[in-house]
Enzyme design. Structure first.
Site, mmCIF file in Angstrom:
data_model
loop_
_atom_site.group_PDB
_atom_site.id
_atom_site.type_symbol
_atom_site.label_atom_id
_atom_site.label_comp_id
_atom_site.label_asym_id
_atom_site.label_seq_id
_atom_site.Cartn_x
_atom_site.Cartn_y
_atom_site.Cartn_z
ATOM 1 N N LYS A 248 3.485 -15.602 1.515
ATOM 2 C CA LYS A 248 3.115 -16.012 0.298
ATOM 3 C C LYS A 248 4.715 -16.444 -0.176
ATOM 4 O O LYS A 248 5.147 -15.985 -1.373
ATOM 5 C CB LYS A 248 2.576 -15.036 -0.806
ATOM 6 N N ASP B 31 -3.237 -18.125 0.900
ATOM 7 C CA ASP B 31 -4.224 -18.585 0.519
ATOM 8 C C ASP B 31 -4.838 -19.847 1.345
ATOM 9 O O ASP B 31 -6.037 -19.887 1.556
ATOM 10 C CB ASP B 31 -4.043 -19.144 -1.095
ATOM 11 N N ASP C 288 -5.217 -6.865 5.773
ATOM 12 C CA ASP C 288 -6.267 -6.275 5.271
ATOM 13 C C ASP C 288 -7.574 -7.085 4.980
ATOM 14 O O ASP C 288 -8.828 -7.229 5.581
ATOM 15 C CB ASP C 288 -6.324 -5.357 4.396
ATOM 16 N N ASP D 48 -10.692 -9.004 7.446
ATOM 17 C CA ASP D 48 -12.287 -9.030 7.598
ATOM 18 C C ASP D 48 -12.860 -10.403 7.163
ATOM 19 O O ASP D 48 -14.097 -10.251 7.658
ATOM 20 C CB ASP D 48 -12.360 -8.205 6.038
ATOM 21 N N TYR E 33 0.660 -1.124 -0.230
ATOM 22 C CA TYR E 33 0.303 0.015 -0.007
ATOM 23 C C TYR E 33 0.667 1.355 -0.124
ATOM 24 O O TYR E 33 0.446 2.193 -0.443
ATOM 25 C CB TYR E 33 -0.925 0.120 1.222
#
Ligand code: NAD
Length: 357
Positions: free
Chosen positions: A192, A224, A248, A252, A142
């Site tokens: 990852k 994943d 992020d 959620d 980001y």
């Protein structure tokens, strides 16, 4: 009597409504532990734009830096949606995160047994869920450079950079180990590393400090798989630590395991200790001003404040216990109510928690 300074920024929409009972709970719980809290109020978000044309007035940032902790309601609403990006209410929140150096975002996903039916998962998978997701908040894709959209070979190309330096990884990983050592002593680092070099470095650095925390069991998981495991068997986790973008998304997912936005607190911590505490939900313009909002996410955020910034863990425990009791007795705000529950408003819910403190 011990004393602390807390800056309260009610913000917009239901912010004012949910912050009021949270301040009352904060006062009572602190006094029970021999602590006097001085509350200062400030402006951020849309109300700050209306008052002085700036979503984060310099005075607010100064007050935040001087406080022991900051409690925020929420920012934003339709009134300010058409302003240019740089002067929107959300800029106030980003400015606070940057100005206070808040690099660690803590998002617990907790589901007390009486609310298990609110989840979209089977109650037995989520009843008693208690996991903590720690998201790195100031680095990663980001913020990484270079970034942009440019024309290459006659077509437009968009690009961002996922970048982490060793010190950024070490800092957030240490938060993960320390928080895990105060809970069930299991830390899962999510990356990852099968595809990304930045994740390979992440994993290396996390492994390199693990020996400083011999009581914490460290595991690694690809992002994943972590997303799958969160919905397959969420109770296998204790603490998850991960990057800005992965956190992020996963936080959620974890939030929705609990079924209600109105129940989820959060904390953002800096190296200096000043923390920002806020409910995960937004400003809910659709119910603002109607005494319908659920104040429990904000009240539980005060609990986190006692635990992580004000060094009053007993006050945090009493808030958590009081909220659990109110729920066990069947009281609900409309957002979490089932057909047989007693529906109460925002103010009454706050009073019920205080009675049980
Ligand atoms: P929202 O979280 O405000 O609302 C989503 C839905 O959940 C709405 O139906 C709302 O009524 C309900 N809800 C939210 N909190 C509740 C509570 N405490 N009790 C009962 N019901 C609750 O998200 P949104 O509608 O996408 O956004 C509304 C505004 O909030 C936007 O301006 C957005 O930018 C802002 N926002 C701010 C923050 C923040 O300040 N951290 C976070 C998210 C959204």
């Amino acid at each position: 009597m011990n004393s602390k300074n807390v800056l309260v920024l009610p913000g917009d929409g239901i912010g004012q409504e949910v912050v009021a009972p949270a301040i009352a709970v904060m006062d009572v719980a602190a006094k029970q532990e021999g602590c006097e809290i001085t509350v200062t109020q400030g402006l951020v978000g849309g109300v700050a734009i209306d008052a002085c044309g700036d979503p984060l007035p310099a005075e607010t940032l100064e007050l935040a830096k001087a406080a022991d902790a900051v409690l925020l309601g929420g920012v934003g609403g339709p009134k300010w949606d058409n302003l240019p990006m740089a002067s929107r209410p959300e800029k106030g929140l980003l400015g606070l995160r940057q100005g206070l150096g808040l690099f660690a975002n803590l998002r617990p996903a907790l589901l007390s047994a009486p609310l298990a039916s609110a989840s979209s998962l089977k109650p037995e998978l989520v009843a008693g869920l208690d996991i903590l997701i720690i998201r790195e908040l100031t680095g990663g894709i980001y913020f990484g450079e270079p970034r942009g959209i440019e024309t290459r070979d006659n077509e437009r190309v968009g690009f961002n950079t996922m970048v982490y330096s060793e010190h950024e990884i070490e800092r957030i990983a240490r938060s993960g180990f320390e928080l895990a050592s105060k809970r069930n002593k299991r830390l899962c680092s999510v990356d990852k590393a099968n595809v990304l070099e930045v994740s390979q470095l992440w994993r290396e650095v996390v492994n390199s400090i693990a020996s400083d925390y011999p009581d914490v069991e460290l595991s690694h998981m690809y992002v994943d798989n972590a997303a799958m495991q969160l919905v397959r068997e969420p109770k296998q986790f204790d603490v998850i630590v991960t990057t800005n973008m992965f956190g992020d998304i996963l936080s959620d997912v974890a939030a929705m395991l609990t079924g209600s936005l109105g129940m989820l607190p959060s904390a953002s911590l800096s190296a200096s200790g000043t923390g920002l505490y806020e409910p995960v939900h937004g400003t809910a313009p659709d119910i603002a001003g109607k005494d319908l909002a659920n104040p429990l996410a904000t009240i539980l955020s005060v609990g986190m404040m006692f635990r992580y910034s004000l060094d009053l863990p007993a006050a945090a425990d009493s808030i958590d216990r009081a909220v659990a009791e109110v729920l066990a007795e069947g009281y609900r705000t409309a957002d979490i109510a089932g057909p047989n529950d007693d529906v109460v408003g925002c103010r009454t819910m706050g009073e019920l928690v205080i009675e049980r403190l």
